[in-house]
Write an enzyme that holds these catalytic residues in place. Structure first.
Site, PDB file in Angstrom:
ATOM      1  N   ASN A  11      84.093  56.223  14.792  1.00  0.00           N
ATOM      2  CA  ASN A  11      83.394  57.385  14.254  1.00  0.00           C
ATOM      3  C   ASN A  11      82.778  57.057  13.029  1.00  0.00           C
ATOM      4  OD1 ASN A  11      82.696  60.048  13.408  1.00  0.00           O
ATOM      5  ND2 ASN A  11      84.688  60.536  12.971  1.00  0.00           N
ATOM      6  N   LYS A  13      81.125  58.983  11.093  1.00  0.00           N
ATOM      7  CA  LYS A  13      81.088  60.306   9.961  1.00  0.00           C
ATOM      8  C   LYS A  13      79.518  60.121   9.506  1.00  0.00           C
ATOM      9  CE  LYS A  13      85.930  59.941   9.362  1.00  0.00           C
ATOM     10  NZ  LYS A  13      87.098  60.485   9.110  1.00  0.00           N
ATOM     11  N   HIS A  97      86.810  67.429  16.027  1.00  0.00           N
ATOM     12  CA  HIS A  97      87.395  66.264  14.972  1.00  0.00           C
ATOM     13  C   HIS A  97      87.894  67.398  13.961  1.00  0.00           C
ATOM     14  CE1 HIS A  97      87.710  63.630  11.761  1.00  0.00           C
ATOM     15  NE2 HIS A  97      87.807  62.642  12.542  1.00  0.00           N
ATOM     16  N   GLU A  99      87.782  67.346  10.755  1.00  0.00           N
ATOM     17  CA  GLU A  99      86.683  67.599   9.755  1.00  0.00           C
ATOM     18  C   GLU A  99      85.677  68.624   9.814  1.00  0.00           C
ATOM     19  OE1 GLU A  99      85.320  63.550   9.193  1.00  0.00           O
ATOM     20  OE2 GLU A  99      87.586  63.209   8.151  1.00  0.00           O
ATOM     21  N   GLU A 169      95.192  62.906  16.421  1.00  0.00           N
ATOM     22  CA  GLU A 169      94.811  62.403  15.046  1.00  0.00           C
ATOM     23  C   GLU A 169      95.669  63.116  13.800  1.00  0.00           C
ATOM     24  OE1 GLU A 169      90.810  60.065  14.666  1.00  0.00           O
ATOM     25  OE2 GLU A 169      90.395  62.317  14.675  1.00  0.00           O
ATOM     26  N   GLY A 175      92.002  58.774   6.903  1.00  0.00           N
ATOM     27  CA  GLY A 175      91.438  58.295   5.770  1.00  0.00           C
ATOM     28  C   GLY A 175      92.479  58.133   4.550  1.00  0.00           C
ATOM     29  N   SER A 209      93.913  56.218  10.136  1.00  0.00           N
ATOM     30  CA  SER A 209      93.998  54.947   9.337  1.00  0.00           C
ATOM     31  C   SER A 209      94.546  53.674  10.166  1.00  0.00           C
ATOM     32  CB  SER A 209      95.260  54.969   8.341  1.00  0.00           C
ATOM     33  OG  SER A 209      94.847  56.105   7.276  1.00  0.00           O
ATOM     34  N   GLY A 230      87.753  55.538  12.094  1.00  0.00           N
ATOM     35  CA  GLY A 230      86.870  55.858  11.219  1.00  0.00           C
ATOM     36  C   GLY A 230      86.431  54.529  10.178  1.00  0.00           C
ATOM     37  N   GLY A 231      87.020  54.740   8.934  1.00  0.00           N
ATOM     38  CA  GLY A 231      86.551  53.674   8.167  1.00  0.00           C
ATOM     39  C   GLY A 231      86.597  52.179   8.595  1.00  0.00           C
TER      40      GLY A 231
HETATM   41  C1  PEP Z   1      88.666  59.470  12.027  1.00  0.00           C
HETATM   42  O1  PEP Z   1      87.824  59.750  11.206  1.00  0.00           O
HETATM   43  O2  PEP Z   1      88.843  60.352  12.890  1.00  0.00           O
HETATM   44  C2  PEP Z   1      89.712  58.628  11.534  1.00  0.00           C
HETATM   45  C3  PEP Z   1      90.764  58.295  12.338  1.00  0.00           C
HETATM   46  O3  PEP Z   1      89.293  58.086  10.428  1.00  0.00           O
HETATM   47  P1  PEP Z   1      90.261  56.713   9.522  1.00  0.00           P
HETATM   48  O4  PEP Z   1      90.177  55.834  10.779  1.00  0.00           O
HETATM   49  O5  PEP Z   1      89.399  56.268   8.463  1.00  0.00           O
HETATM   50  O6  PEP Z   1      91.306  57.249   9.147  1.00  0.00           O
END
Ligand code: PEP
Length: 252
Positions: A11, A13, A97, A99, A169, A175, A209, A230-231
């Site tokens: 993802n 973002k 999600h 967010e 999640e 994050g 994470s 994500g990251g």
């Molecule tokens: C996400 O955005 O769904 C996520 C899990 O981000 P990260 O891996 O950065 O924690």
């Protein structure tokens, strides 16, 4: 019995221009990830979706949207329809999600309408659920995620539920660098799997994470079929490492 192939979903973002997105795809494909053993999907921002779709055409790398509206078209300024995702070559969509729930006011009812719309048009939804730090601390994780999961799949037949993916999640893990422990996440995911008929046949991902060096511990758990990342999905080498390490450790 659950699905056998692990799934790694990236993802992005609100990151990457068109040029950065196509460069990522070229760089990733040059690293020759083993897509025969694992499913991998990227979720670029809408502006780069068509170009990324063009760049990955002919490969086994999947493409998805980060959200969508449930209507095919209409007076919804700023929104993207499921047909528009398909038009860009996307066959996946992330729905609910945290967010989007937090900053765009997405309700369980809206997410349920989107799940129905995605299934009607042949998109595979990844339905995201997860508890806040406060709910986690108060011992409300189970109730919260089971409620979100049941609401998302309200009115969906078990066979159609089985065509979806769920991502657990915990919001406090997204994050932050503070991932849940694989065993604790697996426990919650077992409860999610048992909450709606059809989920016993689908993939449930962990998100929060996940990095190349911990994804193996997650997918080694019996109820964890992959990761929503994500990251660590933003770099081609890092995404290739996530795929390689998930493949080696996946139990099913
Ligand atoms: C996400 O955005 O769904 C996520 C899990 O981000 P990260 O891996 O950065 O924690």
């Amino acid at each position: 019995m659950h699905a056998a192939r692990a799934l790694v979903a990236g993802n992005w973002k609100m990151h990457k221009t068109i040029a950065e997105s196509t460069a990522f795809v070229r760089e990733l494909l040059a690293l020759e990830p083993d897509f025969d053993a694992i499913d991998a999907v990227i979720f670029p921002p809408f502006t780069a979706l068509a170009a990324a779709g063009e760049a990955l055409r002919g490969s086994l790398l999947g493409l998805g949207g980060q959200t969508m509206n449930d209507a095919d078209s209409g007076a919804f300024t700023g929104e993207i329809s499921p047909l528009m995702l398909l038009d860009c070559g996307a066959h996946w969509v992330i729905l609910g999600h945290s967010e989007r729930r937090a900053s765009c006011g997405e309700t369980d009812a809206a997410i349920n309408r989107k799940v129905h719309a995605a299934l009607r048009l042949g998109l595979t939804p990844i339905v995201a659920v997860g508890e806040s730090a406060a709910d986690h601390a108060a011992g409300r994780t189970h109730d919260h995620v089971v409620l979100q999961t049941s609401a998302a799949f309200d009115g969906v037949t078990p066979d159609d539920v089985a065509r979806c993916v769920v991502a657990y999640e915990p919001i406090w893990a997204i994050g932050t660098g503070l991932s849940d422990s694989p065993a604790a996440a697996n426990n919650v995911m077992a409860q999610i799997r048992g909450s709606v008929s059809g989920l016993e046949r689908t993939r449930i991902l962990y998100g929060g994470s996940v990095k190349p060096d911990n994804i193996g511990q997650f997918v080694a758990q019996p109820h964890i079929d992959g990761a929503l990342v994500g990251g660590a999905s933003l770099g081609a080498q890092s995404f290739a490492d996530l795929i390689a390490n998930a493949r080696v450790n996946a139990t099913r």
